[in-house]
Design a protein around this motif. Structure first.
Motif, PDB file in Angstrom:
ATOM      1  N   ARG A  13      46.539  26.127  33.936  1.00 47.55           N
ATOM      2  CA  ARG A  13      45.974  26.198  35.290  1.00 47.55           C
ATOM      3  C   ARG A  13      46.400  27.482  35.995  1.00 47.55           C
ATOM      4  O   ARG A  13      45.581  28.170  36.616  1.00 47.55           O
ATOM      5  N   ALA A  14      47.673  27.824  35.903  1.00 47.27           N
ATOM      6  CA  ALA A  14      48.187  29.025  36.570  1.00 47.27           C
ATOM      7  C   ALA A  14      47.571  30.295  35.973  1.00 47.27           C
ATOM      8  O   ALA A  14      47.225  31.229  36.706  1.00 47.27           O
ATOM      9  N   THR A  15      47.420  30.312  34.680  1.00 47.86           N
ATOM     10  CA  THR A  15      46.837  31.488  34.030  1.00 47.86           C
ATOM     11  C   THR A  15      45.372  31.634  34.406  1.00 47.86           C
ATOM     12  O   THR A  15      44.903  32.742  34.700  1.00 47.86           O
ATOM     13  N   ALA A  16      44.636  30.525  34.433  1.00 45.42           N
ATOM     14  CA  ALA A  16      43.227  30.570  34.859  1.00 45.42           C
ATOM     15  C   ALA A  16      43.132  31.086  36.284  1.00 45.42           C
ATOM     16  O   ALA A  16      42.261  31.915  36.601  1.00 45.42           O
ATOM     17  N   SER A  17      44.021  30.645  37.132  1.00 45.74           N
ATOM     18  CA  SER A  17      44.029  31.095  38.527  1.00 45.74           C
ATOM     19  C   SER A  17      44.298  32.600  38.623  1.00 45.74           C
ATOM     20  O   SER A  17      43.710  33.300  39.456  1.00 45.74           O
ATOM     21  N   GLY A  18      45.176  33.097  37.768  1.00 43.73           N
ATOM     22  CA  GLY A  18      45.446  34.539  37.744  1.00 43.73           C
ATOM     23  C   GLY A  18      44.205  35.350  37.392  1.00 43.73           C
ATOM     24  O   GLY A  18      43.931  36.388  38.008  1.00 43.73           O
ATOM     25  N   PHE A  19      43.438  34.870  36.421  1.00 36.92           N
ATOM     26  CA  PHE A  19      42.199  35.569  36.061  1.00 36.92           C
ATOM     27  C   PHE A  19      41.166  35.474  37.182  1.00 36.92           C
ATOM     28  O   PHE A  19      40.430  36.423  37.423  1.00 36.92           O
ATOM     29  N   ASP A  20      41.131  34.348  37.871  1.00 41.88           N
ATOM     30  CA  ASP A  20      40.226  34.222  39.024  1.00 41.88           C
ATOM     31  C   ASP A  20      40.588  35.216  40.117  1.00 41.88           C
ATOM     32  O   ASP A  20      39.717  35.800  40.758  1.00 41.88           O
ATOM     33  N   THR A  21      41.887  35.418  40.322  1.00 45.76           N
ATOM     34  CA  THR A  21      42.345  36.360  41.347  1.00 45.76           C
ATOM     35  C   THR A  21      41.915  37.783  41.008  1.00 45.76           C
ATOM     36  O   THR A  21      41.421  38.508  41.877  1.00 45.76           O
ATOM     37  N   VAL A  22      42.088  38.179  39.763  1.00 48.20           N
ATOM     38  CA  VAL A  22      41.651  39.521  39.353  1.00 48.20           C
ATOM     39  C   VAL A  22      40.146  39.648  39.566  1.00 48.20           C
ATOM     40  O   VAL A  22      39.664  40.651  40.098  1.00 48.20           O
ATOM     41  N   ARG A  23      39.413  38.634  39.182  1.00 47.82           N
ATOM     42  CA  ARG A  23      37.946  38.649  39.326  1.00 47.82           C
ATOM     43  C   ARG A  23      37.540  38.788  40.797  1.00 47.82           C
ATOM     44  O   ARG A  23      36.616  39.527  41.122  1.00 47.82           O
TER      45      ARG A  23
END
Length: 189
Positions: A13-23
């Motif tokens: 979940r945290a890693t997915a959120s990190g990619f969403d933030t970059v996006r």
């Protein structure tokens, strides 16, 4: 054998959120709130590099646990699958950084970059590819999270216990025999 499912869920979940933030912080051509400049692209590329390292570390940790415990952690598949799309995003951002650097250099040397509109279009397309790849990365990590979530396991178990389909609340439509062509009755040949 150690149950790491809750830590796996949190890490996915945290890693997915990190990619969403970059996006969400990708520059957009023509948007003054998200400018397309070398510093912004380099910052996003650096953040993405950190996330790629985190993905690789998550795979490494789980692979080492797998060797020690003798079982495969389900999360390793999700993290490993995310590497491909994350690398595609990094490649697309790298292409934008390269074009922006060449463009900035040409301007610094007093040369007006030729085909400015074309360059913006190419960089916009590369940013679109990065956006798509980052979305796919986050979605893939969330799908892996859902696959190992205890709530999804309970739902799967409940569905597998149901041997019959629930009865329909609406009656089936009435079957009407086809009508005979005009001018003919059913008994004529």
């Amino acid at each position: 054998m150690t149950d790491n499912s809750s830590s796996d869920l949190l890490a996915l979940r945290a890693t997915a959120s990190g990619f969403d933030t970059v996006r969400s912080k990708l520059p957009v051509t023509g948007d003054p709130d998200r400018p397309l400049d070398s510093v912004t692209v380099a910052r996003q590329l650096s953040t993405l590099g950190t996330l790629l390292t985190k993905l690789a570390d998550e795979v490494l940790v789980r692979a080492a646990e797998q060797r020690r415990d003798g079982h495969t952690a389900p999360a390793i598949v999700g993290f490993a699958a995310a590497v491909r799309s994350a690398c595609e995003a990094a490649s697309a951002l790298g292409a934008v950084a390269h074009r922006l650097s060449a463009w900035d250099r040409a301007k610094h040397l007093g040369d007006e970059p030729e085909a400015e509109e074309y360059e913006r279009l190419v960089m916009g397309n590369a940013l679109g590819m990065a956006d798509k790849a980052l979305r796919e990365t986050a979605e893939g990590l969330r799908a892996a999270e859902a696959a190992i979530s205890p709530s999804s396991a309970r739902a799967d178990a409940a569905c597998s216990r149901s041997a019959t389909a629930a009865p329909s609340l609406t009656p089936p439509p009435a079957v009407v025999p086809p009508a005979a062509p005009p001018g003919r009755t059913g008994r004529e040949r």
